[in-house]
Design a protein around this motif. Structure first.
Motif, PDB file in Angstrom:
ATOM      1  N   MET A   1       0.927  -1.195  -0.121  1.00 25.24           N
ATOM      2  CA  MET A   1       0.110  -0.097  -0.075  1.00 25.24           C
ATOM      3  C   MET A   1       0.842   1.124   0.042  1.00 25.24           C
ATOM      4  O   MET A   1       1.798   1.243   0.858  1.00 25.24           O
ATOM      5  CB  MET A   1      -0.921  -0.017   1.068  1.00 25.24           C
ATOM      6  N   THR A   2       0.673   2.124  -0.986  1.00 26.54           N
ATOM      7  CA  THR A   2       1.599   3.516  -1.121  1.00 26.54           C
ATOM      8  C   THR A   2       0.667   4.453  -0.462  1.00 26.54           C
ATOM      9  O   THR A   2      -0.658   4.924  -0.750  1.00 26.54           O
ATOM     10  CB  THR A   2       1.671   3.789  -2.522  1.00 26.54           C
ATOM     11  N   ILE A   3       1.318   5.330   0.492  1.00 23.21           N
ATOM     12  CA  ILE A   3       0.563   6.471   0.889  1.00 23.21           C
ATOM     13  C   ILE A   3       0.991   7.761   0.442  1.00 23.21           C
ATOM     14  O   ILE A   3       2.410   7.821   0.126  1.00 23.21           O
ATOM     15  CB  ILE A   3       0.982   6.354   2.486  1.00 23.21           C
ATOM     16  N   ASP A   4       0.257   8.499   0.153  1.00 20.26           N
ATOM     17  CA  ASP A   4       0.649   9.675  -0.643  1.00 20.26           C
ATOM     18  C   ASP A   4       0.833  10.716   0.464  1.00 20.26           C
ATOM     19  O   ASP A   4       0.410  11.053   1.289  1.00 20.26           O
ATOM     20  CB  ASP A   4      -0.614  10.617  -1.438  1.00 20.26           C
ATOM     21  N   PRO A   5       2.448  11.060   0.338  1.00 21.62           N
ATOM     22  CA  PRO A   5       2.925  11.882   1.573  1.00 21.62           C
ATOM     23  C   PRO A   5       2.189  13.551   1.721  1.00 21.62           C
ATOM     24  O   PRO A   5       2.061  13.816   2.914  1.00 21.62           O
ATOM     25  CB  PRO A   5       4.356  12.206   1.075  1.00 21.62           C
ATOM     26  N   VAL A   6       1.863  13.800   0.672  1.00 23.78           N
ATOM     27  CA  VAL A   6       1.023  15.479   0.617  1.00 23.78           C
ATOM     28  C   VAL A   6      -0.045  15.216   1.388  1.00 23.78           C
ATOM     29  O   VAL A   6      -0.544  15.849   2.079  1.00 23.78           O
ATOM     30  CB  VAL A   6       1.219  15.714  -0.840  1.00 23.78           C
ATOM     31  N   ALA A   7      -0.814  14.411   0.882  1.00 20.53           N
ATOM     32  CA  ALA A   7      -2.271  13.885   1.480  1.00 20.53           C
ATOM     33  C   ALA A   7      -2.128  13.449   2.999  1.00 20.53           C
ATOM     34  O   ALA A   7      -2.826  13.906   3.891  1.00 20.53           O
ATOM     35  CB  ALA A   7      -3.176  13.078   0.764  1.00 20.53           C
ATOM     36  N   ALA A   8      -1.248  12.992   3.469  1.00 23.33           N
ATOM     37  CA  ALA A   8      -0.633  12.306   4.687  1.00 23.33           C
ATOM     38  C   ALA A   8      -0.455  13.646   5.633  1.00 23.33           C
ATOM     39  O   ALA A   8      -0.905  13.557   6.457  1.00 23.33           O
ATOM     40  CB  ALA A   8       0.214  11.496   4.871  1.00 23.33           C
ATOM     41  N   HIS A   9       0.512  14.473   5.236  1.00 22.90           N
ATOM     42  CA  HIS A   9       0.711  15.751   5.730  1.00 22.90           C
ATOM     43  C   HIS A   9      -0.497  16.780   5.975  1.00 22.90           C
ATOM     44  O   HIS A   9      -0.711  17.377   6.996  1.00 22.90           O
ATOM     45  CB  HIS A   9       1.676  16.380   5.067  1.00 22.90           C
ATOM     46  N   ALA A  10      -1.288  16.801   4.813  1.00 27.78           N
ATOM     47  CA  ALA A  10      -2.459  17.606   5.223  1.00 27.78           C
ATOM     48  C   ALA A  10      -3.608  17.081   5.932  1.00 27.78           C
ATOM     49  O   ALA A  10      -4.041  17.467   6.870  1.00 27.78           O
ATOM     50  CB  ALA A  10      -3.439  17.838   3.778  1.00 27.78           C
ATOM     51  N   LEU A  11      -3.523  15.664   6.063  1.00 28.55           N
ATOM     52  CA  LEU A  11      -4.339  15.073   7.152  1.00 28.55           C
ATOM     53  C   LEU A  11      -3.958  15.353   8.677  1.00 28.55           C
ATOM     54  O   LEU A  11      -4.723  15.452   9.416  1.00 28.55           O
ATOM     55  CB  LEU A  11      -4.666  13.652   6.847  1.00 28.55           C
ATOM     56  N   VAL A  12      -2.730  15.232   8.807  1.00 25.15           N
ATOM     57  CA  VAL A  12      -1.945  15.440  10.045  1.00 25.15           C
ATOM     58  C   VAL A  12      -2.232  16.884  10.334  1.00 25.15           C
ATOM     59  O   VAL A  12      -2.691  17.369  11.429  1.00 25.15           O
ATOM     60  CB  VAL A  12      -0.582  15.360   9.972  1.00 25.15           C
ATOM     61  N   ALA A  13      -2.119  17.876   9.485  1.00 26.59           N
ATOM     62  CA  ALA A  13      -2.672  19.352   9.808  1.00 26.59           C
ATOM     63  C   ALA A  13      -4.201  19.564  10.111  1.00 26.59           C
ATOM     64  O   ALA A  13      -4.414  20.148  11.078  1.00 26.59           O
ATOM     65  CB  ALA A  13      -2.188  20.295   8.554  1.00 26.59           C
ATOM     66  N   GLU A  14      -4.960  18.839   9.596  1.00 29.53           N
ATOM     67  CA  GLU A  14      -6.451  18.945   9.707  1.00 29.53           C
ATOM     68  C   GLU A  14      -6.620  18.492  11.276  1.00 29.53           C
ATOM     69  O   GLU A  14      -7.453  18.663  11.954  1.00 29.53           O
ATOM     70  CB  GLU A  14      -7.178  18.008   8.733  1.00 29.53           C
TER      71      GLU A  14
END
Length: 132
Positions: free
Chosen positions: A1-14
């Motif tokens: 499973m590949t995780i999109d780092p940009v989406a992951a960072h946005a989710l952390v900020a949210e």
């Protein structure tokens, strides 16, 4: 499973913003201004990241970094104690033994005991300090 780092960072900020708004002042009331508002900008301007690579989750013990570690009783808040192998626990290595030492020291701080109260093996701290 590949995780999109940009989406992951946005989710952390949210999630960080949601945590600040809903729970942080209950845990750390000193972060709220006199009117009860949270100093969100100060908190959100701090470093945060999403650890998407398994090796990102490991805290390394690099030479010269011991002084950067916080002690289990050194969070800066009266009601927040720290535990984990990433703390300044005397062993300062990424291993289960360091995490256990840190947890014991945090428990001692919560109970109002000295840092090494009833923790066996802490003689190594004083022994090793003679050679540094």
């Amino acid at each position: 499973m590949t995780i999109d780092p940009v989406a992951a960072h946005a989710l952390v900020a949210e999630h960080a913003e949601q945590f600040i708004d809903e729970r942080l002042t209950v845990l750390l009331p000193g972060l709220a201004d006199e009117d009860g508002s949270v100093r969100r900008d100060e908190i959100l301007d701090t470093y945060s990241r999403a650890n998407v690579d398994p090796s990102d989750r490991y805290v390394q013990s690099l030479p010269g970094t011991d002084e950067l570690r916080l002690r289990p009783d050194g969070s800066g808040f009266d009601n927040l104690y720290l535990a984990g192998d990433w703390t300044d626990n005397g062993l300062n290595a990424g291993c289960i033994e360091a995490a256990v030492l840190s947890g014991l020291q945090a428990a001692n701080a919560i109970l109002g005991h000295p840092r090494h109260h009833r923790i066996l093996g802490t003689y190594l701290d004083s022994f090793a300090s003679r050679f540094v």
